[in-house]
Scaffold this motif. Sequence first.
Motif, PDB file in Angstrom:
ATOM      1  N   PRO A 194     -36.438  13.440  -0.986  1.00 50.46           N
ATOM      2  CA  PRO A 194     -35.668  12.806   0.093  1.00 50.46           C
ATOM      3  C   PRO A 194     -35.290  13.762   1.231  1.00 50.46           C
ATOM      4  CG  PRO A 194     -34.793  12.170  -2.054  1.00 50.46           C
ATOM      5  CD  PRO A 194     -35.776  13.271  -2.299  1.00 50.46           C
ATOM      6  N   ASN A 195     -35.197  13.181   2.425  1.00 51.75           N
ATOM      7  CA  ASN A 195     -34.626  13.849   3.595  1.00 51.75           C
ATOM      8  C   ASN A 195     -35.425  15.049   4.091  1.00 51.75           C
ATOM      9  OD1 ASN A 195     -32.572  13.661   5.555  1.00 51.75           O
ATOM     10  ND2 ASN A 195     -31.402  15.300   4.611  1.00 51.75           N
ATOM     11  N   THR A 196     -36.738  15.039   3.868  1.00 50.13           N
ATOM     12  CA  THR A 196     -37.572  16.121   4.394  1.00 50.13           C
ATOM     13  C   THR A 196     -38.206  15.746   5.726  1.00 50.13           C
ATOM     14  OG1 THR A 196     -39.358  15.316   2.966  1.00 50.13           O
ATOM     15  CG2 THR A 196     -38.101  17.231   2.191  1.00 50.13           C
ATOM     16  N   GLY A 197     -38.052  14.471   6.140  1.00 49.03           N
ATOM     17  CA  GLY A 197     -38.559  14.060   7.455  1.00 49.03           C
ATOM     18  C   GLY A 197     -39.849  13.278   7.411  1.00 49.03           C
ATOM     19  N   LYS A 198     -40.137  12.628   6.292  1.00 47.49           N
ATOM     20  CA  LYS A 198     -41.378  11.850   6.175  1.00 47.49           C
ATOM     21  C   LYS A 198     -41.460  10.763   7.246  1.00 47.49           C
ATOM     22  CE  LYS A 198     -40.418  10.751   1.880  1.00 47.49           C
ATOM     23  NZ  LYS A 198     -39.208  11.586   1.736  1.00 47.49           N
ATOM     24  N   SER A 199     -40.409   9.955   7.343  1.00 49.68           N
ATOM     25  CA  SER A 199     -40.412   8.840   8.296  1.00 49.68           C
ATOM     26  C   SER A 199     -40.426   9.341   9.741  1.00 49.68           C
ATOM     27  CB  SER A 199     -39.197   7.941   8.057  1.00 49.68           C
ATOM     28  OG  SER A 199     -39.228   7.382   6.751  1.00 49.68           O
TER      29      SER A 199
END
Length: 278
Positions: free
Chosen positions: A129-134
Motif C-alpha cells: 500500500p501507498n507506494t503510488g501505484k494509482s
Amino acid sequence: MQHIQWFPGHMTKAMRMMEENVKLIDGIIMILDARAPFSCINEKLNKLFEHRPVLYVLNKSDLVERKDVNFALNKLKEEGKKAVSVIGTDKKAVNGLYNEIFSMLSEKLERNKQKGIFKPLRIMVAGIPNTGKSTIINTLSGAKKAVTGDKAGVTKGKQWVRLYDLELLDTPGTMPPSFENQDRARHLAYIGSINDDILDMEDLTLALVEELSTSYPNLMKEKYGIDENDVTPLEKYEKICKKRGFLLRGGEYDYTRCAKAVIDDFRKGKIGKIFLDR
C-alpha cells in the motif's frame, strides 16, 4: 516496542484476485517506495509472479539522494531484477516506463506480430500500500482514472485502465501475511504503507527519531536541534517536543502531537532526503 502486524481481510481477497488474474496478463510493474525499496518487496507476490516478467519501479525517488537510488537499483539488478526509478507525478519520467515495458516484453510482441496478433499488452500494477501505484497509472494515462490517496489501503478492488496500446490492472496494495523482520515493518510504517490507526504512533516516532539520529545525525541536528549530547531516544523526542512547542499545561510534553508532526515531516521529505534500507 510494538510488534507490527497488518493483514486485513481485503488483502486476502486481493491476493486471491491477483492469483486469478495472473494468467491473463503479460507482465507486472512492481512499485516500490525508493525510501525503503527492499522493505517493500513482498516475497508472496514474487512467488505469485515468478513465471511472468516483472519490472521493479522505485517511485518517489525525489525523496532520496541519487546515490542511494543508484545503490538500490544496482542491488536489484545484481539479483537479476529489471529495475528503474521514477517520480510518479512527473509525466516525462513516467512515460519512460512505456519503453521499459515494451523492451521487457519485446519477444512476446515479436511472436504476436509473426502470428498476426495485434492487441494491447496487459500489465498488472502491484505492490504494497501507498507506494503510488494509482498515481503512476494516472500519470501514464494522462487522466485521473485510478483512485489515489495519501494513506494505506485506498484501492480496495481491481480496476482495468485502458491506454492506447496497454491495459493496466490497478490492484489493491498487499502486505506480507506476517513480518519476520520488524525493522522492515517499521520502515513500512514510517512511509505510510501500514494503517496508522493500528500503530502506536508515539512508539513509532521514538524508533524513527533514534534511527535517523544514528543514520542522519546532521539532518536531525539541522531540523530539530538534536545532537550527540542527547543520549536516550526519549531525550531526543522530548527535545523535539520543546523545540516545536508541543507542551501541555504544566509544561508536560505533548507526545501525541509531536509524533504526528515528526512522522508527517518525514513522509513529506521535510527532514531531508532519507534512505532507510541501508
